[in-house]
Design an enzyme around this catalytic site. Structure first.
Site, PDB file in Angstrom:
ATOM      1  N   CYS A   2      31.678  22.326  49.842  1.00 51.73           N
ATOM      2  CA  CYS A   2      30.795  21.900  50.924  1.00 51.73           C
ATOM      3  C   CYS A   2      31.515  22.083  52.272  1.00 51.73           C
ATOM      4  CB  CYS A   2      30.361  20.443  50.849  1.00 51.73           C
ATOM      5  SG  CYS A   2      29.591  20.007  49.283  1.00 51.73           S
ATOM      6  N   ARG A  27      31.504  27.945  51.996  1.00 52.66           N
ATOM      7  CA  ARG A  27      31.991  26.802  51.213  1.00 52.66           C
ATOM      8  C   ARG A  27      30.922  26.216  50.288  1.00 52.66           C
ATOM      9  NH1 ARG A  27      36.637  24.794  53.193  1.00 52.66           N
ATOM     10  NH2 ARG A  27      36.263  22.809  52.171  1.00 52.66           N
ATOM     11  N   TRP A  75      27.581  22.486  48.258  1.00 51.25           N
ATOM     12  CA  TRP A  75      27.785  23.093  46.943  1.00 51.25           C
ATOM     13  C   TRP A  75      27.716  21.930  45.971  1.00 51.25           C
ATOM     14  CZ3 TRP A  75      31.361  22.754  42.888  1.00 51.25           C
ATOM     15  CH2 TRP A  75      31.310  23.809  41.963  1.00 51.25           C
ATOM     16  N   ASN A 101      32.397  16.021  52.065  1.00 48.22           N
ATOM     17  CA  ASN A 101      32.905  17.109  51.230  1.00 48.22           C
ATOM     18  C   ASN A 101      33.902  16.470  50.283  1.00 48.22           C
ATOM     19  OD1 ASN A 101      34.093  19.462  50.217  1.00 48.22           O
ATOM     20  ND2 ASN A 101      35.475  19.639  51.963  1.00 48.22           N
ATOM     21  N   GLY A 102      33.730  16.697  48.972  1.00 52.39           N
ATOM     22  CA  GLY A 102      34.660  16.104  48.012  1.00 52.39           C
ATOM     23  C   GLY A 102      33.908  15.392  46.901  1.00 52.39           C
ATOM     24  N   GLU A 482      42.005  40.930  37.215  1.00 53.66           N
ATOM     25  CA  GLU A 482      41.427  40.710  38.539  1.00 53.66           C
ATOM     26  C   GLU A 482      40.155  41.547  38.708  1.00 53.66           C
ATOM     27  OE1 GLU A 482      41.461  38.657  40.738  1.00 53.66           O
ATOM     28  OE2 GLU A 482      40.748  39.632  42.553  1.00 53.66           O
ATOM     29  N   LYS A 486      36.338  40.107  39.466  1.00 53.84           N
ATOM     30  CA  LYS A 486      35.504  40.556  40.594  1.00 53.84           C
ATOM     31  C   LYS A 486      34.112  40.918  40.109  1.00 53.84           C
ATOM     32  CE  LYS A 486      37.195  39.365  43.299  1.00 53.84           C
ATOM     33  NZ  LYS A 486      38.456  38.720  43.271  1.00 53.84           N
ATOM     34  N   GLU A 489      32.046  37.813  39.120  1.00 47.40           N
ATOM     35  CA  GLU A 489      31.685  36.971  40.254  1.00 47.40           C
ATOM     36  C   GLU A 489      30.490  37.485  41.022  1.00 47.40           C
ATOM     37  OE1 GLU A 489      35.570  36.892  42.402  1.00 47.40           O
ATOM     38  OE2 GLU A 489      35.031  34.787  42.662  1.00 47.40           O
ATOM     39  N   HIS A 505      43.512  43.666  17.692  1.00 47.24           N
ATOM     40  CA  HIS A 505      43.598  42.336  17.089  1.00 47.24           C
ATOM     41  C   HIS A 505      42.289  41.557  17.220  1.00 47.24           C
ATOM     42  CE1 HIS A 505      47.826  42.948  16.355  1.00 47.24           C
ATOM     43  NE2 HIS A 505      47.884  43.478  17.568  1.00 47.24           N
ATOM     44  N   LYS A 604      33.708  29.410  48.194  1.00 43.33           N
ATOM     45  CA  LYS A 604      34.982  30.050  48.528  1.00 43.33           C
ATOM     46  C   LYS A 604      36.170  29.152  48.209  1.00 43.33           C
ATOM     47  CE  LYS A 604      37.471  33.249  50.530  1.00 43.33           C
ATOM     48  NZ  LYS A 604      37.665  34.433  49.668  1.00 43.33           N
TER      49      LYS A 604
HETATM   50  O1  M6R Z   1      41.872  29.444  47.911  1.00 44.92           O
HETATM   51  P1  M6R Z   1      42.519  29.737  46.605  1.00 44.92           P
HETATM   52  O2  M6R Z   1      43.288  31.003  46.594  1.00 44.92           O
HETATM   53  O3  M6R Z   1      43.323  28.593  46.070  1.00 44.92           O
HETATM   54  O4  M6R Z   1      41.304  29.942  45.602  1.00 44.92           O
HETATM   55  C1  M6R Z   1      41.511  30.156  44.242  1.00 44.92           C
HETATM   56  C2  M6R Z   1      40.261  30.636  43.567  1.00 44.92           C
HETATM   57  O5  M6R Z   1      39.235  29.700  43.693  1.00 44.92           O
HETATM   58  C3  M6R Z   1      39.774  31.966  44.136  1.00 44.92           C
HETATM   59  O6  M6R Z   1      40.744  32.954  44.049  1.00 44.92           O
HETATM   60  C4  M6R Z   1      38.509  32.439  43.383  1.00 44.92           C
HETATM   61  O7  M6R Z   1      38.835  32.769  42.073  1.00 44.92           O
HETATM   62  C5  M6R Z   1      37.890  33.609  44.134  1.00 44.92           C
HETATM   63  N1  M6R Z   1      36.484  33.432  44.238  1.00 44.92           N
HETATM   64  C6  M6R Z   1      38.150  34.906  43.480  1.00 44.92           C
HETATM   65  O8  M6R Z   1      37.482  35.974  44.046  1.00 44.92           O
END
Ligand code: M6R
Length: 609
Positions: A2, A27, A75, A101-102, A482, A486, A489, A505, A604
């Site tokens: 948030c 956020r 969020w 937020n939290g 990674e 991507k 996501e 395996h 984010k």
């Molecule tokens: O801000 P941070 O690097 O701690 O965030 C970690 C993850 O939440 C962040 O990398 C998330 O996996 C991204 N959306 C990846 O694209």
């Protein structure tokens, strides 16, 4: 997660709150709202489900005029996204409004307690207890009431509070969630993050946990829980507001992918200079201290965790120190073995990820030394770690991390070289060679970005797939993880990454006619093994796209398409190899019509557990 904002001054609060929220939508974006004390002295609340533009539309229909207010982009954690559950939340008489937020962990207990006292609840949120608690404790001073209420809260919070009883003040407080104060002449702001205020001011305060701030148009007071004044230094933001704009690109993600050559260079500047020792900014780690480290933990979440896996490979290879990489949410609950000879490297773009912060605090309590690799100056991680190595990626707005990842890799190489030098595991000549190779990376990244045709075509041909697999060995396995993240996501395609050697395996059972496999094969000593893996999946009908270094064009004989990267020191290949995988996810997402920068269910910065 948030985002929260607050404004007090002479201008129209609603306009500034919405502008601020626009910069915080990364956020969270399932609902939004504002509360403004209007020019008739009434508290007016406007809330909508969905994106911020719905709120903007609502405000066009029924504008709110007033010079003080708070805003929120949500969020959802407690309670589904809905108008009712969106913030701000108010007390029973509609005199106090709160944005949060939290997560209030003890909200059920507080709710029951407040119900006994006659309070009624209308939402499913944890936040709703806060305005009622403030109401309960209000005896003529909103600051006192807020302090008393906050003392009852367990969990994490950044709170913004306005009240009709003190109509010229915003009260705010934080614990384990980010909050900054923007300072300007005759007006002041609160926000979850700097971009929300950057069009108005460059002077900010970073609040610490349990600090209260009271803002009016005439000034800002920071207080502790006993109402003692706290003096703070103003931080002047030097980075450009444009850095948080799209600059002609269709999406932030595409812009950020293209920024990688620049930010790679920026992150090396002043640290990697030929003929000079590696510099770790202000980090003062002597040879004796480094020799004493018997274990390094790299702890992070998501993409930052994947950068940590590359970190493990390079630190172990170059400096010969044992490294364990952990997902922060696992690390914090597995009772890890930590002592004063442990080094922890926490990696976090935002520097605010709740699990990463908790893992770091745990390690510090046990006596470990903590280096933070983070992108956000003044973030909680940067303030609490013993040392900080900033990644100079600039603001990363797209939810899917791209340029921050690349700079985290650069940071891992820098740390590994620094350790190798101090431990004497590499000669000066060997270090110089790697430094020279690193300095050539930005040009090579540009070259990769100039050749997107293969990737665009592959995305066009395969955007309707439902599953994809990523394979790699060694450093390429880290890149595969990674790349797979991507894709998940931003395109919502199910994907998995496997170490090539693991295929037999189990996972190979999933390969059937037409299954798409992305094979990352940049490591010369593992290349032939990867070719065997490619053949294994091809034999079973897979469609394979390979990512390999120039000079290995033979790989095409075994697959359906290949993307070639400039020749590079294999150790540094992840920095180049991730780019086609980022682009592949991007173009697939576009072809599917997904919301690239704001994928569903994500935010984010994950500031809740
Ligand atoms: O801000 P941070 O690097 O701690 O965030 C970690 C993850 O939440 C962040 O990398 C998330 O996996 C991204 N959306 C990846 O694209």
């Amino acid at each position: 997660m948030c985002g929260i904002v607050g404004y007090v001054g002479k201008r129209n609060a609603a306009d500034l709150l919405v502008k601020g929220l626009e910069k915080l939508e990364y956020r969270g974006y399932d609902s939004a709202g504002i509360a403004v004390i209007n020019s008739n002295g009434k508290l007016e609340v406007q809330k909508v489900k969905g994106r911020l533009f719905n709120l903007e539309e609502k405000l066009k229909e029924s504008p709110i005029k007033g010079n003080i207010g708070i805003g929120h982009t949500r969020w959802a954690t407690h309670g589904a996204p809905s108008v009712l559950n969106s913030h701000p939340h108010i007390n029973r008489t509609g005199t106090i409004a709160v944005v949060h937020n939290g997560i209030i962990e003890n909200y059920i207990e507080l709710r029951e307690w407040l119900i006994e006292k006659g309070y009624k609840f209308i939402t499913d949120t944890d936040t709703e207890v806060v305005p009622h608690l403030i109401d309960y404790y209000y005896e003529g001073d909103i600051v006192d009431a807020s302090i008393k209420a906050v003392k009852k809260l367990q969990g994490s919070y950044a709170l913004g509070i306005v009240s009709l009883n003190d109509p010229n003040k915003i009260v705010a407080v934080r614990k384990d969630c980010p909050l900054i104060v923007g300072l300007n002449k005759d007006e002041n702001f609160i926000a979850s993050d700097i971009p929300a205020v950057l069009n108005e001011t460059r002077d900010v305060y970073f609040l610490e946990d349990n600090e209260f701030v009271v803002l009016s148009e005439n000034g800002v007071e920071i207080l502790d829980e006993n109402k003692e004044k706290i003096e703070k230094e103003v931080y002047h933001v030097t980075w450009d507001a444009d850095a948080a704009e799209k600059s002609g690109y269709d999406h932030f993600m595409l812009k950020e992918i293209h920024e990688q050559p620049k930010v790679t260079k920026d992150t090396m500047t002043s640290r990697i200079i030929l003929g000079e020792d590696i510099k770790l900014d202000k980090i003062n780690l002597t040879k004796e201290q480094i020799d004493k480290f018997n274990k390094v933990y790299i702890v992070a979440c998501g993409t930052a965790y994947h950068a940590g896996i590359v970190g493990k490979y390079v630190i172990e290879k170059l400096a010969r120190i044992p490294v364990e990489v952990d997902i922060a949410s696992e690390f914090r609950y597995r009772n890890p073995i930590i002592d004063k000879n442990t080094l922890m490297i926490v990696v976090s773009q935002s520097g605010e990820t709740a699990d990463t912060l908790a893992a770091m605090r745990l390690a510090k309590n046990e006596g470990a030394r903590v280096i933070a690799v983070t992108n956000v100056v003044g973030s909680t991680v940067s303030r609490e770690a013993d040392d900080v190595l900033y990644t100079w990626a600039g603001p990363e707005i797209a939810v899917a991390s791209t340029k921050a990842y690349t700079t985290q890799l650069v940071a891992m190489y820098i740390i590994a070289l620094y350790f190798a030098k101090n431990k004497g595991t590499l000669t000066d000549e060997e270090i110089e060679v790697i430094k020279k190779d690193m300095l050539e990376l930005p040009e090579k990244e540009k070259e990769v970005l100039e050749h997107q045709d293969v990737i665009k075509k592959f995305a066009k041909d395969h955007f309707e797939e439902t599953d994809m697999f990523y394979l790699g060995r060694g450093l390429d396995y880290a890149v595969a993880m990674e790349g797979s993240l991507k894709l998940k996501e931003i395109s919502y395609i199910h994907s998995e990454a496997y170490a090539g050697g693991e295929l037999k395996h189990g996972p190979i059972a999933l390969i059937e006619f037409g299954t798409v496999v992305i094979a990352v094969a940049t490591q010369p000593d593992l290349f032939e093994k990867m070719v065997s893996n490619i053949k294994e999946v091809k034999t079973r009908g897979a469609k394979v796209l390979a990512v390999a270094l120039k000079g290995n064009e033979n790989v095409e004989k075994t697959c359906d398409g290949a993307m070639y990267l400039p020749e590079v020191n294999p150790l540094l290949a992840p920095i180049l190899a991730i780019i086609p995988l980022q682009l592949l996810s991007y173009y697939i997402s576009i072809a599917k019509g997904c919301d690239v920068d704001k994928p569903r269910n994500l935010a984010k910065s994950v500031t809740v557990e």
